[in-house]
Design a protein around this motif. Sequence first.
Motif, PDB file in Angstrom:
ATOM      1  N   SER A 115       2.254   2.192  -9.756  1.00  0.00           N
ATOM      2  CA  SER A 115       1.104   2.393  -8.876  1.00  0.00           C
ATOM      3  C   SER A 115      -0.173   1.920  -9.543  1.00  0.00           C
ATOM      4  O   SER A 115      -0.353   2.092 -10.757  1.00  0.00           O
ATOM      5  N   ARG A 130       0.843  -1.193   0.000  1.00  0.00           N
ATOM      6  CA  ARG A 130       0.000   0.000   0.000  1.00  0.00           C
ATOM      7  C   ARG A 130       0.879   1.244   0.000  1.00  0.00           C
ATOM      8  O   ARG A 130       1.907   1.292   0.678  1.00  0.00           O
ATOM      9  N   ALA A 131       0.450   2.258  -0.761  1.00  0.00           N
ATOM     10  CA  ALA A 131       1.141   3.547  -0.748  1.00  0.00           C
ATOM     11  C   ALA A 131       0.751   4.270   0.537  1.00  0.00           C
ATOM     12  O   ALA A 131      -0.362   4.759   0.666  1.00  0.00           O
ATOM     13  N   PHE A 142       2.711  -0.328  -5.914  1.00  0.00           N
ATOM     14  CA  PHE A 142       1.954   0.329  -4.854  1.00  0.00           C
ATOM     15  C   PHE A 142       0.471   0.330  -5.200  1.00  0.00           C
ATOM     16  O   PHE A 142       0.081   0.644  -6.327  1.00  0.00           O
TER      17      PHE A 142
END
Length: 270
Positions: A167, A105-106, A136
Motif C-alpha cells: 500500500s 485504489r484501495a 494499492f
Amino acid sequence: MSGTLPESIEPKLMIMLVGLTRDGRTSVMNTLLGIDQKHGPSPSSQTTECKMATVQRGDQELVIIDTPGVLNNKKSEEEVKKDIAESITNAALDGGPHVFLLVMRAKHFSEKDKDAVEIIQQIFGDEFKDYTLVLFTRGGRHVPTYKEVMEVDFLKKFIHGDHSFHSFENNACKNVKGEEKEKQVSDLVEKINKMVVKNRKRNAARYTSKMLERAQEIQKEMEMSEPNDTKADIVCKTVEKFVTGVVGEPWVGLVFGIVKSAMEKVDKYA
C-alpha cells in the motif's frame, strides 16, 4: 541500502506500472522518484503514452516505466493494448521488467476494475502473474489486509502471501508523512527484490519479450477461433503449432493428445 550489494540483489530493477486510468500510477512513479506531491493529480489527468525515469536508491538503480491506463477514454482499447505491448518490447531491449506493479485504489472493487485486470492479463498472458505485485494507492485512508485482498476473486491469482501486495499514500496526508513515506518505498523495493530472487530460482528473473510473444500468439488464436471452440480447442491449436516447430512431426500426436486431454478436464470443471 549502502556498500556492496548482496549477490541476490540486482544492481538495476526495472519496474513497470500498469492499471486502470486515474488509479494513481503517475503518483506512484513520482513517489518512487522522490518527488513531493502536496496535491493530488487533477481529475482529468491521464497518462496516454509510455513514460520512463530512473532514480538511484543507495546502490540500486530503479528504472520506472509508466504505461497508458487501461480503459483510457482518450484512446481505444486496441490502441492502449498496442502501446503497452510496445513499451514491453522496448523494455525487453534492456532485459525486460523485473516486476509489474498492478496499481489499484484501495476501495470497493467494481466490474470496471475486473475488466481492466482481465485486459492486462490478456496482453501479458499467464506468466504475468509470476511478475506481478499488487500496489494499492490511498493507503492513508485504508490499508487492505490479506484477508480483504483474498476476498477479491480477480486478484487471487496474484496473491501468494503478504509480500505480493503493498500500500502507498502518494499525496500529503496527516496519517502518512516523513519517515513513513520513505519506509513505504523501502518496503516495496524489498518485496520486489524478494520476488526477483524467487523468479531467478526458476531461471526466469525477468518478464521477457518471448513471454510477450507467446501471450500475443495465444491471444491471436483466441480472436481467430470459431465461436463454438472450447478453451481446450484454442490452447491445443496453439500448442500443435508450437510443438510441430520444436520437436517435429512424429512427436506431435503424442504431445498434442496429452495437452488436449488435460485441457478438456479443465473445461469440464471450469
